[in-house]
Scaffold this active site. Structure first.
Site, PDB file in Angstrom:
ATOM      1  N   CYS A   1       0.797  -1.226   0.000  1.00  0.00           N
ATOM      2  CA  CYS A   1       0.000   0.000   0.000  1.00  0.00           C
ATOM      3  C   CYS A   1       0.824   1.268   0.000  1.00  0.00           C
ATOM      4  CB  CYS A   1      -0.937   0.014   1.183  1.00  0.00           C
ATOM      5  SG  CYS A   1      -2.055  -1.370   1.108  1.00  0.00           S
TER       6      CYS A   1
ATOM      7  N   CYS B   1       0.512   2.578   6.357  1.00  0.00           N
ATOM      8  CA  CYS B   1       0.975   1.252   6.738  1.00  0.00           C
ATOM      9  C   CYS B   1       0.844   0.335   5.543  1.00  0.00           C
ATOM     10  CB  CYS B   1       0.152   0.706   7.888  1.00  0.00           C
ATOM     11  SG  CYS B   1      -1.593   0.684   7.508  1.00  0.00           S
TER      12      CYS B   1
END
EC number: 2.3.1.155
Lengths: 491, 763
Positions: A139, A459
Site C-alpha cells: 500500500c 501502513c
C-alpha cells in the site's frame, strides 16, 4: 497563497532568490501564522539539508477513486495511469520532453503491462526517450515511487520526475493452477503427437481450479482484515469507536467534496461511458445503520466490518516532482517541499498495521520537529480499528517503553488536524495510488489552511511503513505505512 | 478406522503430551474454614455473568486436585444460588494453561481400586451438575486443556478456545495406562462422534484449537493478540474473557444456541452410528486394531473401548458406573504404575540439573552431514540455533542438507509448520566444506564415522580453529569419550552427546561426562539438548556408556538365539509381543550390522565373557556379503523403497546354518527366549547403576525406554525389577546361568534386592 510562501521561505536556503522575493509578504498574516513562525525559527536549520538539493512538488492530480466494479471496470491499469498522467500534464503544463524519469507504484500487476509506468507514459504521449519503471511495496507503492523520485533528484541524477500510482481492483490476474501451467508449458515443447497425447493423458479435472491472487500475508497467511480486528482487540477498541471514526471519515470527505476542496481530482472521460468527475465511495451513513453490519473477518464477534474498513478501489494518481532550482527556473511556484522520509518495518503478524506509530516519532526526530509543529496530518486509513490503534499506541507510554525502545510516548496527533478532508476509508484506497493522494491532500490542506508542516503516514503489508516528511512551500512530512492490497470493503 | 493410529503411540511418549495427570480427589467437602480464603479459584460478577478464574498458587499450571475441586464446588454453589447471576465463564488466569489435568499424586496415593473409583465418581457427580446447569457455563480455554481439564470443559455448555499453539485439548490418560475417569468416555462420543472420540482417547493425542473447532470440540475460536495496551498474553486472556462474557450473555438470553450446525459428513456419520450393526462393526474394528498394536500388553485401550460401548449400548448410567470402576481397576495395574513412572521420569529428565551454563550456545557447528549429523542439525535449526553443517564432500553435504529440508518439509505437509517458517528455519543452516565461522562456534558436535583415529584427527583440526569457550561434543555410540579426549588440549571442554537415530524422532539424548569434563560443559550440553527437545540422561564415561552397554549383551543373545535356529521373523514376533516396539532382528538391521559388530567387538574385549553368547562370525559373514542392514538394503530382511512388507533375506539362512549351535530345550521355550533377552538387558542395567555409570534408576529407565525401546509397559529395567520382583529375575538368571554360564550371573545389586524384598529402586 501567502502563507504558503511564508513557510517555504523559512525553509529555503537564504541564497534562494525566489524565497527572498516573497519574504516580505506574509508579515501581515494572522496570529495563527505568527505561532507557526515561532516554530519555524527553531526548525529552520534542520529541514533544509546542507549540500542536498531541495525537492519540491509542483502539483499532483488523481482521477476519481471509484469503487471497483463501477465505471472503470472494463479498463486496464495503464488506462487509469495514462489518465492520471494526462491530467498532470494538463494541470502543470509541464513540457513532456523535460521529464527525466517516470515512476509508478502498483500492487497487483497486470501481467501484460508489468511495467505499467512505461506503458502509461508512452500512451500519454511522453517522450519515448524518457525511462520509466514500476515499483511495488504494497500500500505504500506510490510513496515508494515518490521517495525514489526524491532520491533521484537529491542525488543529482534527475531534475524532473513524475511519480504516481495505479490500482485496478476490478480486474485481477487469476491464474491457471501450477499443474495446469506446467502441462501447458510442457505441451508447447512437446514435439510428437505421442508426447502430446501422453501429456494430455495426465490431465485431471482439478488442474482447472484457478489460483487467486493471495488475499493473505504470505508470511503469516493472515488476511489484513483479520489482522486489523486483532489489532483493534489488542488495543481494546470497541466496535462503536470504530464505527464513529468511519462515520467521521465519510462525513469529512463528503464535506470536502461538497466544498470543492478535493482539488487534486481531475475528470476522466471513460471510453464508452460518462465522464467521471468525483469519487463515488463517500457514503456517510448513520451509526445505527453501521451497527447492523456483521463482522467481516472474525465471525461472529469481531469488530471490523465492511463499514469501518476501506473498500476495494480503482484509481490512479500522479505528482510532478522537481529539483527546487529547476522548478524556479521553469517558473513554477512549488506547492510543497518534500523534506524527509523514512521507512520502517516490524513484525508482520502482530504489528502489521502499526507502522505509523513506529515511524512518526522517528521521522519527527530526524527532522528536529515535534508533534506540535505539525499542522496537517494525513494518515492512510486502512481500517478504523487500525487508525485508532495507532493513535492509542502513540499515546501510550507503556507501548513506547516496551516495544519502541523509547522513554516516553510521542503523543497522538490532534484529531482537528487529522485527515480532515476524509481518508482512505471514505475516499477509497487503490493500493498503489494512495500515497500520492495523501501527499497532495497534505499539500493542499497546508495551502488552504495556512499550515507549515505536514506529516504523511501509511501502513503496508509485510509490516512496513513509510514515513515521509515535510512538504515544503508549506513543508509537509509524510510517512506512510503499507497495507497489503487485500481487504478493502464496502458497505 | 480412526482408532487405527491408536495405540502405537503408547510406545513412544512425545514431549508435547504434557499431562499433569488424572485422579480426582474431592473427599472433604466439609472443610468450612477454607471457604473464605480460596486459593485456587475466585470469581467476580460482571453484569449478570459470573467470571470464575482458576489460578493455582505457586505453580505454572492448574491441576485438578482436592483443594481446587472443593473450591470449585463452593463457587459453583454460590453461582447457582445467586439470583443476580444468569450465566458463568470459566477461565484460567495462567497464560498457557487452562487445566493441565488432574493431580497425579492423588491417584498414586490410593492403595485400592475402590478409592480410585470413588475419586472418579465424585468428579463425575460434579461434572454432571455442571452439565445440567440451567445457567449456561462457558469454558474459556487458553493453553493446555488436558485430561480432567478437558472433561470439565466438555461438561460446560459452551467452549471458546484461543487459536494459539499452546492451546491443546486432549485425553492423554491412555498414555498413563488409565482412562478418562470423569465422564469423557461418555461425553466425548456424543460431542465429536464415536470414531473421533476413540481416536482421542486411544491415542491420547493433543488436538490444536483449529482442529478442535472443526471437530466440534470447541464452539468458537479467539485469535491470540499481539502487543497492545498490555503484554500480549495478558491482553489475550482479557480478550478471551470479554468474548466469553458476550457469549455467556447470549446463551442466557437464548440469542445463541449451544447446538452446533453439523456438516453433511457429520450428519451421515451420526446416522450411520445409529445403526446397531454399524456400531458393532466399529467396535470390532477398533478392538482388533488395538489388540494388534498393543499385543494385549496394555489393558487401558481395551477398557476404554469397553466403557464407551457400555455407555452407548446400555445408557449413560451404566456407562458412568463402568467408567469409574474400570478407572479404579486400571489405576491399580502394573502397566499404569510403569507408565506413570515413565511420565514422572520424563519430566525429571527434561530439567537441567547442572544449572545455566556461563554462556548460552547460539552458534552450533556439526561435523559430518551423515544421517546423525543432519538429524542433529534438523532438530537444532528449528529451535532457532544457528547451525553450521560441515562435511568433506559436496555430495555428502548435499545429502545432509536435503535430509534437513525434507524433515522440515514433512512438518509443513503435516501442517505443523508453514512453508514460510520452514524457509526461515532452513536459513539457520549453513552448509560448508571448510572451517569458516568455527571461530564463532559455541559448541561443535562431531558426528563423523566411528573410528578413533578419525575422531582424533577431527578433534585436533577443530581445536585449532574454535575459541576457548567452545564445547567439543562427540556423537559416538561406543567409543569412550576419555579416549577421544586424550588428544585434546582442553579435555574439560570435551563431552559425549549420544543421539539416537532417527534423531528427529528419538527423544533420548545420552550425555557422557569424563572425569575431566567440567560442570559448565555438562550444563551447556544439557541446555542444548533440552533446546533440541530431548529427554536427557547424563551418565559416566565407560565402554558403551549406559545404553550401548545394556544393548550389547542383549544383541549377543539375539545372535545366539538365531544361531540356535529361531528364525528372524519368529524372534521379532517374540520380542514385539513382549512389548519391544521393534523386533530384535529388525533392530540389528536398523542399527546396522557393521555397527553392531563394531560395538560387540569393542565391548567384548573390555567385558569379556559376560558379553559373549552369539558368535561374532555371524555378523562378520553378513558384512562380508554386504548385508549391513537397512542402510545397504539387505540385512536379515530385504528393504526396498516403497515396499511396505519386508521379506526375509534368504541368503542369511546359509550363514546361520553354517554357524548353527544346538539349542538347549529347557531354556528355549518362547517365554525363556524372551526372558533370556530381557534379563541380560536388565542385569547389565542394574550393574551400570551398581558401578555408578548411572546416577539414578530413573535415568536408567528413561534411557532404556526412550533410547532402546525397552517395553514401556514394563516401565524400564528398574521399574520392571520393582514390579516383577527382583527374586524372580534372579531365579531366571540362575536358570540360564546353569545352561550358558557367566553371561547370566546376576550382579550384586540385583541380588541385594532379591534378598531383601523391601528394597526397591523406586520407593
Amino acid at each position: 497563497m501567502t502563507s504558503l510562501l511564508t513557510y517555504t521561505l523559512k525553509n529555503l536556503p537564504s541564497t534562494s532568490q525566489w524565497a527572498l522575493r516573497f519574504s516580505m509578504r506574509p508579515l501581515s498574516c494572522s496570529s495563527q501564522l505568527q505561532a507557526a513562525t515561532a516554530v519555524q525559527t527553531k526548525s529552520k536549520q534542520t529541514l533544509a539539508k546542507p549540500n542536498i538539493r531541495n525537492v519540491v512538488v509542483v502539483d499532483g492530480v488523481r482521477i476519481p477513486f471509484l469503487l471497483s466494479g463501477t465505471s472503470y471496470k472494463d479498463l486496464m491499469p495503464h488506462d487509469l495511469a495514462r489518465a492520471a498522467l494526462s491530467g498532470l500534464l494538463h494541470r502543470t503544463s509541464v513540457p513532456k520532453d523535460v521529464v527525466d524519469y517516470i515512476i509508478f507504484g502498483t500492487v497487483i500487476q497486470e501481467v501484460k503491462t508489468s511495467n505499467v509506468a512505461r506503458e502509461a507514459a508512452l500512451g500519454a504521449g511522453f517522450s519515448d526517450k524518457t525511462p520509466a519503471h514500476t515499483v511495488t511495496m504494497a500500500c505504500i507503492s506510490s510513496n515508494q515511487a515518490m521517495t525514489t523520485a526524491v532520491s533521484l533528484i537529491a542525488s543529482g541524477q534527475c531534475d524532473v520526475v513524475v511519480a504516481g500510482g495505479v490500482e485496478l481492483m476490478s480486474d485481477i490476474p487469476i491464474r491457471h493452477s501450477r499443474r495446469m501451467r506446467k502441462m501447458m508449458l510442457d505441451l508447447s515443447k512437446a514435439k510428437t503427437l505421442g508426447q502430446r497425447l501422453s501429456l494430455i493423458s495426465k490431465f485431471r479435472l482439478n488442474f482447472l481450479s484457478p489460483e487467486l491472487p493471495a488475499v493473505a500475508e504470505f508470511s503469516t497467511n493472515e488476511t489484513m482484515g483479520h489482522s486489523a480486528d486483532r489489532l483493534a482487540a489488542a488495543f481494546a477498541i470497541s466496535r462503536l469507536e470504530q464505527d464513529e471514526y468511519a462515520l467521521r471519515s465519510h462525513s469529512l470527505a463528503r464535506k470536502a467534496q461538497d466544498e470543492g476542496l478535493l482539488s487534486d481530482v481531475v475528470p476522466f472521460k471513460v471510453p464508452g461511458k460518462d465522464t467521471v468527475t468525483q469519487d463515488n465511495g463517500i457514503r456517510p451513513s448513520s451509526l445505527e445503520q453501521m451497527a447492523k453490519l456483521k463482522p467481516a473477518f472474525i465471525k461472529p464477534y469481531g469488530t471490523v466490518t465492511a463499514a469501518n474498513s476501506s473498500f476495494l478501489t480503482d484509481g490512479a494518481s500522479a505528482v510532478l516532482i522537481l529539483a527546487e532550482e529547476k522548478a524556479l527556473a521553469m517558473g513554477y511556484k512549488p506547492k510543497a517541499y518534500l523534506r524527509d522520509f523514512m521507512y520502517v518495518s516490524q513484525d508482520p503478524k502482530d504489528q502489521l498495521l502499526l507502522g505509523p506509530t513506529y515511524a512518526t516519532p522517528k521521522v519527527l526526530e530526524k527532522a528536529g520537529l515535534t508533534m506540535n509543529d505539525i499542522d496537517a496530518f494525513e494518515f492512510h486509513e486502512a481500517f478504523s480499528g487500525q487508525i485508532l490503534a495507532n493513535l492509542k499506541a502513540m499515546d501510550s507510554d507503556w507501548f513506547a517503553q516496551n516495544y519502541m525502545g523509547r522513554k516516553a510516548k510521542v503523543g497522538s496527533p490532534p484529531l482537528e488536524k487529522f485527515n480532515i478532508w476524509g481518508g482512505s476509508l471514505s475516499l477509497g484506497h487503490p493500493f498503489g495510488a494512495t500515497g500520492c493522494r495523501l501527499v497532495m491532500a497534505t499539500a493542499n490542506r497546508l495551502q488552504k489552511e495556512g499550515g507549515q508542516y505536514g506529516l504523511v503516514a501509511a501502513c503496508a503489508a509485510g509490516g512496513q511503513v513509510c514515513h515521509r516528511s515535510f512538504i515544503g512551500a508549506s513543508r509537509k512530512s509524510f510517512s506512510w505505512k503499507q497495507n497489503r492490497f487485500i481487504q478493502e470493503w464496502l458497505i | 478406522m480412526v482408532a487405527s493410529r491408536a495405540v502405537g503411540s503408547l510406545s513412544r511418549f512425545t514431549a508435547s503430551r504434557m499431562l499433569r495427570c488424572p485422579g480426582y480427589i474431592c473427599r472433604n467437602f466439609t472443610r468450612s474454614s477454607a471457604l473464605l480464603t480460596r486459593t485456587h479459584i475466585n470469581y467476580g460478577v460482571k453484569g449478570d455473568v459470573a467470571v470464575i478464574r482458576i489460578n493455582s498458587p505457586n505453580s505454572k499450571v492448574n491441576t485438578l486436585g482436592q483443594e481446587l475441586h472443593s473450591e470449585f464446588i463452593e463457587v459453583m454453589n454460590e453461582v447457582w444460588s445467586s439470583s443476580q447471576i444468569r450465566s458463568a465463564v470459566l477461565i484460567s488466569s495462567k497464560p498457557g494453561c487452562f487445566i493441565a489435568g488432574a493431580d497425579l499424586n492423588m491417584l498414586t496415593a490410593c492403595t485400592t481400586s475402590q478409592e480410585v473409583t470413588q475419586i472418579s465418581q465424585e468428579a463425575q457427580r460434579m461434572f454432571e451438575r455442571v452439565e445440567k446447569s440451567t445457567k449456561p457455563i462457558v469454558a474459556a480455554i487458553n493453553g493446555s486443556c488436558l485430561g480432567g481439564g478437558l472433561e470439565l470443559a466438555i461438561s460446560c455448555q459452551y467452549r471458546i478456545a484461543t487459536k494459539d499453539k499452546k492451546t491443546v485439548l486432549g485425553s492423554p490418560e491412555v498414555l498413563l495406562g488409565i482412562l478418562p475417569g470423569a465422564g469423557a468416555t461418555q461425553r466425548l462420543p456424543k460431542m465429536v462422534g464415536v470414531p473421533a472420540a476413540f481416536d482421542m482417547m486411544l491415542t491420547g493425542r493433543g488436538i490444536r484449537a483449529d482442529r478442535a473447532k472443526k471437530m466440534g470440540l470447541v464452539d468458537q475460536l479467539v485469535e491470540p493478540l499481539g502487543p497492545g495496551i498490555k503484554p500480549p498474553e495478558e491482553r489475550t486472556i482479557e480478550y478471551l474473557e470479554e468474548v466469553a462474557i458476550t457469549f455467556a450473555k447470549g446463551l442466557a438470553d437464548k440469542k445463541i444456541s449451544p447446538k452446533r450446525d453439523k456438516g453433511l459428513v457429520e450428519k451421515l456419520t451420526s446416522y450411520a452410528m445409529s445403526i446397531p450393526f454399524v456400531r458393532q462393526q466399529i467396535y470390532k474394528k477398533v478392538e482388533e486394531k488395538v489388540r494388534k498394536q498393543t499385543k494385549g500388553l496394555y489393558p487401558a485401550p481395551l477398557k476404554i473401548i469397553d466403557v464407551v460401548k457400555t455407555g452407548i449400548e446400555q445408557g449413560s448410567d451404566a456407562g458412568y458406573l463402568s467408567e469409574s470402576q474400570k478407572f479404579g481397576e486400571l489405576a491399580m495395574t502394573k502397566e499404569s504404575k510403569a507408565l506413570m513412572g515413565l511420565y514422572r521420569g520424563q519430566t525429571l529428565c527434561k530439567k537441567n540439573k547442572f544449572g545455566a551454563p556461563q554462556k548460552e550456545v547460539k552458534q552450533l557447528a556439526i561435523l559430518g552431514a551423515g544421517l546423525m549429523g543432519a538429524g542433529i542439525a534438523q532438530v537444532s535449526v528449528d529451535k532457532g540455533l544457528q547451525t553450521i553443517l560441515k562435511d568433506a564432500t559436496l555430495a555428502a553435504l548435499g545429502r545432509g542438507q536435503q535430509q534437513v529440508f525434507r524433515g522440515l518439509n514433512d512438518k509443513v505437509k503435516k501442517k505443523a509448520l508453514t512453508s514460510f517458517e520452514r524457509d526461515a528455519f532452513f536459513s539457520n543452516l549453513t552448509g560448508q566444506l571448510d572451517y569458516q565461522g568455527f571461530e564463532k562456534a559455541d559448541m561443535v558436535i562431531e558426528a563423523v564415522f566411528e573410528d578413533l583415529s578419525l575422531k582424533h584427527k577431527v578433534l585436533k583440526e577443530v581445536e585449532a580453529v574454535i575459541p576457548d569457550r567452545c564445547v567439543f561434543a562427540s556423537n559416538t555410540s561406543a567409543l569412550p569419550i576419555s579416549e577421544i579426549a586424550a588428544v585434546s588440549k582442553r579435555p574439560e571442554k570435551v563431552i559425549g552427546m549420544h543421539y539416537f537415530s532417527p534423531v528427529d524422532k528419538m527423544q533420548l539424548l545420552e550425555i557422557i561426562t569424563t572425569q575431566k569434563t567440567s560442570k559448565d560443559t555438562t550444563a551447556s550440553a544439557v541446555e542444548v539438548g533440552l533446546k533440541q527437545g530431548k529427554v536427557i540422561i547424563v551418565v559416566k564415561d565407560g565402554p558403551g556408556f549406559y545404553t550401548t552397554r545394556c544393548l550389547a549383551p542383549m544383541m549377543s543373545e539375539v545372535i545366539r538365539i538365531l544361531q540356535e535356529g529361531v528364525g528372524p521373523k519368529k524372534l521379532d514376533s517374540l520380542t514385539t509381543s513382549f512389548g519391544f516396539p521393534v523386533g530384535a532382528a529388525t533392530l540389528v538391521d536398523e542399527v546396522g550390522v557393521d555397527v553392531a559388530k563394531h560395538v560387540a567387538e569393542n565391548l567384548g574385549k573390555v567385558f569379556g565373557e559376560r558379553f559373549a553368547g552369539g558368535s561374532l562370525e555371524v555378523l562378520k559373514q553378513m558384512i562380508s556379503k554386504g548385508f549391513l542392514g537397512r542402510k545397504s538394503g539387505k540385512g536379515f530382511y530385504i528393504y526396498q523403497e516403497g515396499v511396505k512388507n519386508k521379506n526375509l533375506n534368504s541368503d542369511i539362512n546359509s550363514i546361520l546354518a553354517s554357524l548353527k549351535v544346538p539349542s538347549q530345550p529347557d531354556v528355549s521355550s518362547d517365554e525363556d527366549i524372551q526372558y533370556r533377552l530381557v534379563t541380560r538387558f536388565v542385569n547389565e542395567a542394574v550393574l551400570c547403576l551398581q558401578e555408578g555409570v548411572l546416577a539414578t534408576p530413573t535415568e536408567g529407565d528413561i534411557g532404556a525406554v526412550f533410547g532402546l525401546g525397552f517395553p514401556p509397559c514394563l516401565g524400564g529395567p528398574f521399574r520392571f525389577v520393582d514390579l516383577y520382583g527382583a527374586q524372580k529375575i534372579v531365579d531366571r538368571l540362575r536358570k540360564y546361568e546353569a545352561a550358558y554360564g557367566k553371561q547370566f550371573t546376576p550382579c550384586q545389586l540385583l541380588m541385594d534386592h532379591a534378598s531383601s524384598p523391601n528394597k526397591k529402586f523406586y520407593q
